[in-house]
Design an enzyme around this catalytic site. Structure first.
Site, PDB file in Angstrom:
ATOM      1  N   LYS A  86       0.842  -1.208   0.000  1.00  0.00           N
ATOM      2  CA  LYS A  86       0.000   0.000   0.000  1.00  0.00           C
ATOM      3  C   LYS A  86       0.874   1.255   0.000  1.00  0.00           C
ATOM      4  O   LYS A  86       0.621   2.206  -0.741  1.00  0.00           O
ATOM      5  CB  LYS A  86      -0.934  -0.015   1.226  1.00  0.00           C
ATOM      6  CG  LYS A  86      -2.063  -1.014   1.069  1.00  0.00           C
ATOM      7  CD  LYS A  86      -2.816  -1.296   2.373  1.00  0.00           C
ATOM      8  CE  LYS A  86      -3.820  -2.417   2.141  1.00  0.00           C
ATOM      9  NZ  LYS A  86      -4.512  -2.872   3.355  1.00  0.00           N
ATOM     10  N   GLN A 109      -4.894  -1.349   9.514  1.00  0.00           N
ATOM     11  CA  GLN A 109      -4.772  -2.688   8.948  1.00  0.00           C
ATOM     12  C   GLN A 109      -5.355  -3.723   9.916  1.00  0.00           C
ATOM     13  O   GLN A 109      -5.020  -3.742  11.095  1.00  0.00           O
ATOM     14  CB  GLN A 109      -3.285  -2.989   8.659  1.00  0.00           C
ATOM     15  CG  GLN A 109      -3.031  -4.308   7.978  1.00  0.00           C
ATOM     16  CD  GLN A 109      -3.569  -4.354   6.542  1.00  0.00           C
ATOM     17  OE1 GLN A 109      -3.493  -3.380   5.804  1.00  0.00           O
ATOM     18  NE2 GLN A 109      -4.126  -5.490   6.156  1.00  0.00           N
ATOM     19  N   ASP A 133     -11.118   2.623   3.837  1.00  0.00           N
ATOM     20  CA  ASP A 133     -11.455   1.198   3.787  1.00  0.00           C
ATOM     21  C   ASP A 133     -12.979   1.013   3.730  1.00  0.00           C
ATOM     22  O   ASP A 133     -13.465  -0.100   3.538  1.00  0.00           O
ATOM     23  CB  ASP A 133     -10.893   0.490   5.029  1.00  0.00           C
ATOM     24  CG  ASP A 133      -9.982  -0.668   4.685  1.00  0.00           C
ATOM     25  OD1 ASP A 133      -9.845  -0.963   3.476  1.00  0.00           O
ATOM     26  OD2 ASP A 133      -9.429  -1.280   5.613  1.00  0.00           O
TER      27      ASP A 133
END
Ligand code: NDP
Length: 297
Positions: free
Chosen positions: A54, A98, A121
């Site tokens: 990422k 994460q 997200d």
């Protein structure tokens, strides 16, 4: 029939190039550099790989990128303080925590603490609620990637029968919402679904998001259907020598080789949906930056 393999690699590459061009334009015209912050707590090996990727891709797209690495012993209060700091940082437009978090940390509370405007997200309940109501929302990256692959492959999806196997908050539910928004007739199947093969056989579009290696068999697939395999499962090699050496390989939720004889289009694993996820994270970060700057509704 021999299925056409959907070239997710090329589609993801094109999407990343489009994002990079948009970042360059935002910098030049508005002095705006989209910024992504990824928070990695603990030392889960798969998460480390994802987070590195990422960071690398966001820098390659010309974005501002930071990774906050926290030890596994981080307390809930410490993690929430980091999220709060990133929420307030004007150089950051996307905050991604994460998952999974180490044991003892409350994932839902951490996600709820992210500013919904920076929730790239798409997991905050404000964004999932907006998605469910058909309002503009930051949408989870993997489902967004699946929709881009479907539109590239089929164009207009109106009226298609879609079956999504899996109902997780991260994948199954948002994909079903996006398919509904695209005017598909959607069925969500799960572990309690009766006669799953028959349900799957109704699908013009079959999305597998289960996490069970090669569960979806060729005779569950309607001839000519488009199959999107979200699953990423690590399994031992069949070859006893490789298996004894502890070597593993990635497979999807679909029995790929046999499915290719029935499906019209299919995504491979690896080299399929997974490649779209990071590209869509970059896209979401640009969307968030533009909305925060008042350049997009
Ligand atoms: P979850 O474990 O959260 O959800 C799995 C879903 O599959 C559940 O809804 C479960 O049903 C359903 N399910 C489990 N077993 C069966 C069965 N035998 N028959 C029918 N349904 C079943 O997984 P995720 O949604 O997070 O992930 C799914 C897969 O996608 C995994 O392989 C994951 O690694 C992969 N993934 C890939 C990404 C990518 O970038 N390509 C990103 C994220 C995930 P129930 O709700 O009834 O328990």
């Amino acid at each position: 029939m021999t299925a056409q393999i959907i070239d997710a690699r090329a589609i993801a590459e094109r999407l990343r190039a489009e994002v990079a061009a948009e970042v360059a334009e935002l910098k030049a015209r508005h002095g705006l550099t989209p910024g992504l912050a990824v928070v990695l707590t603990g030392d889960d090996p798969a998460s480390q790989v994802y987070v590195r990727s990422k960071g690398e891709h966001s820098i390659a797209a010309g974005m501002h990128s930071i990774t906050r690495r926290l030890p596994a012993e981080t307390s809930q209060a410490e993690l929430l303080a980091v999220v709060d700091e990133l929420n307030r940082d004007p150089a950051i437009h996307g905050v991604l925590v994460q998952l999974p978090l180490p044991k003892g940390l409350d994932e839902q509370a951490v996600i709820a603490a992210i500013d919904p405007a920076k929730d790239v997200d798409g997991l905050h309940f404000v964004n999932s609620g907006r998605l469910a109501q058909g309002l503009p929302a930051l949408t989870p990256c993997t489902p967004l990637g699946c929709m881009i692959l479907l539109r590239e492959t089929l164009g207009d999806l109106t009226g298609a029968r879609a079956v999504v196997v899996g109902r997780s908050v991260l994948v199954g539910r948002p994909i079903a919402q996006l398919l509904l928004q695209a005017d598909c007739t959607v069925t969500i199947a799960h572990s309690r679904t009766r006669d799953l093969p028959a349900v799957c056989r109704e699908a013009d579009i079959l999305v597998a998001a289960v996490g069970r290696p090669q569960m979806i068999q060729a005779d569950w697939i309607k001839p000519g259907a488009t199959v999107i395999d979200v699953g990423i499962n690590r399994v031992p090699f069949r070859d006893p020598v490789k298996a004894a050496a502890g070597k593993t390989k990635l497979v999807g939720d679909v029995a790929f080789k046999a499915a290719c004889e029935v499906a019209g289009h299919i995504t491979p694993v690896p080299g399929g949906v997974g490649l779209m996820t990071v590209a869509c994270l970059l896209k979401n970060t640009v969307t968030a930056a533009k909305r925060i700057a008042g350049l997009e509704a």
